[in-house]
Write a protein that holds these residues in place. Structure first.
Motif, PDB file in Angstrom:
ATOM      1  N   LEU A 164       0.851  -1.188   0.000  1.00 19.03           N
ATOM      2  CA  LEU A 164       0.000   0.000   0.000  1.00 19.03           C
ATOM      3  C   LEU A 164       0.890   1.242   0.000  1.00 19.03           C
ATOM      4  CD1 LEU A 164      -2.310  -1.456   2.740  1.00 19.03           C
ATOM      5  CD2 LEU A 164      -3.140  -0.718   0.484  1.00 19.03           C
ATOM      6  N   LYS A 181      -6.169  10.677   1.124  1.00 16.15           N
ATOM      7  CA  LYS A 181      -7.221  10.390   0.135  1.00 16.15           C
ATOM      8  C   LYS A 181      -7.145  11.267  -1.111  1.00 16.15           C
ATOM      9  CE  LYS A 181     -11.620   9.884   1.146  1.00 16.15           C
ATOM     10  NZ  LYS A 181     -12.918  10.109   1.864  1.00 16.15           N
ATOM     11  N   THR A 186      -5.301   6.398  -3.888  1.00 19.24           N
ATOM     12  CA  THR A 186      -6.420   5.537  -3.485  1.00 19.24           C
ATOM     13  C   THR A 186      -5.898   4.258  -2.849  1.00 19.24           C
ATOM     14  OG1 THR A 186      -6.407   4.507  -5.680  1.00 19.24           O
ATOM     15  CG2 THR A 186      -7.938   6.355  -5.339  1.00 19.24           C
ATOM     16  N   ASN A 187      -4.563   4.093  -2.879  1.00 25.19           N
ATOM     17  CA  ASN A 187      -3.942   2.857  -2.413  1.00 25.19           C
ATOM     18  C   ASN A 187      -3.512   2.981  -0.944  1.00 25.19           C
ATOM     19  OD1 ASN A 187      -2.765   0.305  -2.537  1.00 25.19           O
ATOM     20  ND2 ASN A 187      -0.789   1.138  -3.227  1.00 25.19           N
ATOM     21  N   ALA A 240      -4.874   2.256   3.483  1.00 25.64           N
ATOM     22  CA  ALA A 240      -5.799   1.639   4.438  1.00 25.64           C
ATOM     23  C   ALA A 240      -5.704   2.389   5.756  1.00 25.64           C
ATOM     24  CB  ALA A 240      -5.459   0.171   4.647  1.00 25.64           C
ATOM     25  N   GLN A 264     -11.127  -0.637   2.969  1.00 24.61           N
ATOM     26  CA  GLN A 264      -9.921   0.153   3.294  1.00 24.61           C
ATOM     27  C   GLN A 264      -9.908   0.562   4.761  1.00 24.61           C
ATOM     28  OE1 GLN A 264     -10.449   2.831  -0.243  1.00 24.61           O
ATOM     29  NE2 GLN A 264      -8.213   2.701  -0.276  1.00 24.61           N
TER      30      GLN A 264
END
Lengths: 475, 475
Positions: free
Chosen positions: A5, A24, A28-29, A31, A109
């Motif tokens: 990530l 954000k 988008t990758n 968590a 996520q």
């Protein structure tokens, strides 16, 4: 091995959410992992429920001025503690819900579980290993409770449990008079409980200025029993699981039904795996963090909010998260200039420190200006004429550097002074401000004039040189 | 002919006392003349007794939140109007006494009597002619009462007589909703009177921004009957000397026991002899006055405070007197830069304007930022979540130029904004301020962020760029 990530955020409190907001925008990758209930300390167990309680207590306490104002019947008023606490929870639930909106939309996520670092770029959650190019630690904090007191079980309350109570017993002790202890001791006392407070040190509410501390302490002592310089220890007063607590300090002893422990907050870093990062940790187990980048040493790891133990304040945690969220998505971190220091305790009168506190001044050169509110016009009209405000300035230049106060309107004057201090304004600059009449800020002007009298005179054609009338109606 | 005095001050109100303070430092050869009771408008019949009444009303009104807070018994509370008014007078007497100290020590230099100018450098008081190298006119103002209403005698009240009443009748009308009308109508209504207010215009409390005016009007309408856009006329409702008053506007009519007339204040310049100065007077009989020197035309005469009809505000009157006191003792007057504009109405929520008002903006270019307080976190915790704040800024530069508000904590936020506007600060500068959590000032920050979204982005490394969480608990 999973695909790495870009960013993993550990903790969805204020700092974590601020980091999330920035991450954000840039990838988008990512968590975000949260252990325990979602929702921030602020909304769940901190700022918001405490302020809901404090405001109820302030409203109820106002009745002691009613006869003087010409309002009869105050004796018929009664604080219904279960109702007061129920409202606190109702408001709190709404505030918590408002903080959940940011993570509810994230789907997979947003991971519920306890994260543990396995090394730089590696962590584990729910038995699964994740790889992350950047990790933001925002694990927050929890109330300090000495281990030997835990056996007292439900006889001990912290802010984690206080607002969950359906009711509160008549006799309570409060141990520790930092910001939270002062706010809660005063609020519970005002709502009708018999409060006895113990503080290890003789200074309360984070104050440093001995004069301000003395006024604050004396005013609080008029409302509840306050033992300063008395380190307290606790023991069960009887064998019953739901019995009382004996609170004992060097010279004082009291038996109460429940004890609110407000000895500060400890970073949630146990079992986080910080030792796997290969860097030196301090005696508290904390790594070095640059407050301008939030970076841990030179690693792609950032540590924010209460977890880094820098300043356990919401606005600082939000800034920490903002900085970390940006820097965790960049090749090289950017440095941020932090805001002017500001701390407020929502007691009445309010307690506040902006800029440099008294302890950090050069005692040989710093000038101090002072006002007391007993005779201040507006404060008298409002039956709020108690308190003191002290300003600190550089000699010759008159540049304002800090203030401490226990005064009506403190939270507002502290913002005005934080702006002045942050902008490097002088006593003279501030005396150019229009002070409307009659306002509490005219008290602040009196302290500014006290400083002005110690500084070179200003030009004759400058309204900043206007002096006091020395008449209550006008100053 | 008498030996000429260096300075004669006509009027010992706030402006006169401020002038006196400066004159005394520079010469002993002066006199101060006062007609009627000594003591300032502010202390006797203005700011101070009105605020004493407003604070009693605010304290009593807080009971409507008690049940929500979990406090029972509010129904038993009763405002004892004679006791409320007695306290107002007691406080007022103390405030008046504080203003008398400056003139009591003057002996024969303080003259009771009505002064009349006989020309430049000459005046008459108590049948005696005085010569003065410089004259400072500080004769103050009095409430406007249309001549035809005077026959209503004691059925008509103004702030000159309101606070002298032992009691007040149940049904009252308030005519005129400027600052004083709004404060008094709300306070009397909150203290249990049945108030009907008429305002000729549809804007109240000196507001210009239609959105702020609408919110303020709607909030006040929840407390008392308010007819905007209704010019009222008065007539005796019956023949008795102590009977009622019929208040009639184009579409409304009501019979009340007493009427508070709050149609503004008129300068005390009748029979002052301004026509003897040999300069042109305007249609109101006022001479030209330079607000930077307070000088009348090019004469050794200075005109200050309410008398010059510039701004009937205490802090401006004090500045006027300060400037005049200095310039009346100099060969050539010095020019003073005036303070940033600031006006506050002590209603609840408070109403305030700092810097440029809405009307003076360039509608084609000015940016506006807005916040409403219904969902603001601290305002909700305090059960004070009503109101609106609107900020005005220049495009591109983002320099703050003004604001209007009807909001909780208005008087405090107005000072913060007056400082920002006076220092030519930008939206960006203000977003660098630490906003503590949770405070009303976070509402102001929301309005600043609303403006920021209309301005060029700031550097990525600048905390001023921090955005909202859009969560009630955090903004």
């Amino acid at each position: 091995m999973n695909k790495p990530l870009d960013v993993v955020i550990i903790g969805a409190g204020t700092a974590g959410l601020a980091a999330l907001r920035e991450v954000k925008k840039r990838t988008t990758n990512f968590a975000i992992i949260n252990d325990g209930p979602w929702g921030t300390i602020c909304a769940r167990v901190g700022c918001m429920p405490s302020k809901a309680l404090v405001e109820a207590a302030k409203a109820f306490h106002r009745r002691i001025t009613f006869e003087e104002f010409g309002i009869h019947g105050a004796n018929a008023l009664a604080a219904d503690m279960p109702a007061v606490l129920k409202r606190v929870r109702k408001l709190r639930d709404g505030f918590v819900a408002s903080t959940l909106k940011m993570t509810e939309v994230l789907g997979k996520q947003a991971i519920s579980g306890r994260a543990r670092l396995l090394g730089v770029g590696r962590l584990e959650v729910n038995g699964r290993e994740l790889h992350a190019r950047n990790i933001i630690i925002a694990t927050g904090s929890r109330p300090v409770v000495p281990a030997s007191w835990r056996a007292l079980g439900e006889r001990i309350l912290t802010t984690d449990t206080l607002f969950e109570q359906e009711n509160l017993p008549t006799n309570m002790a409060v141990i520790g008079l930092g910001a939270i202890g002062v706010e809660m001791a005063q609020a519970l006392s005002r709502l009708g409980l018999n409060v006895t407070a113990f503080n290890e040190s003789n200074t309360i509410a984070g104050l440093h200025d001995p004069k301000v501390n003395e006024v604050a302490t004396e005013l609080l002592k008029q409302e509840f029993t306050l033992y300063g310089g008395e380190k307290a220890d606790l023991a069960a007063a009887d064998a019953g699981a739901n019995g009382g607590v004996r609170v004992r300090s060097k010279t004082k002893e009291v038996v109460v039904d429940r004890v609110l422990v407000s000895l500060g907050r400890r970073p949630n870093i146990d079992d986080l795996g910080l030792e796997t990062l290969g860097i030196e940790l301090d005696t508290q187990g904390l790594p070095p963090v640059d407050p301008h980048t939030m970076q841990v040493a030179d690693l792609p790891i950032f540590m924010t909010g209460d977890a880094n133990k820098r300043k356990a304040l919401l606005h600082e945690a939000a800034d920490d998260g903002h900085i970390a969220g940006i820097n965790a998505t960049r090749a090289t971190p950017v440095r941020f200039e932090r805001r002017a220091p500001l701390a407020i305790v929502f007691s009445e009168p309010g307690i506040a420190i902006a800029g440099s506190n008294y302890e950090s001044l050069d005692p040989g050169t710093a000038l101090t200006g002072e006002v007391r509110f007993e005779r201040q016009g507006r404060a008298r009209a409002a039956q709020r004429n108690k308190g003191i405000l002290r300003l600190y300035a550089q000699p010759v230049t008159g540049r304002l550097v800090g203030c401490e106060m226990c005064a009506p309107g403190a939270e507002h004057m502290a913002h005005l002074l934080a702006l002045a201090i942050g902008r490097s304004l002088t006593v003279h600059d501030m005396l150019r401000l229009p002070f409307y009449h009659p306002v509490m800020e005219e008290g602040l002007r009196t302290a500014l004039r006290d400083l002005a009298a110690q500084l070179p005179h200003c030009n004759e054609s400058d309204l900043a040189g206007c002096e006091a009338f020395h008449a209550e109606a006008l100053d």
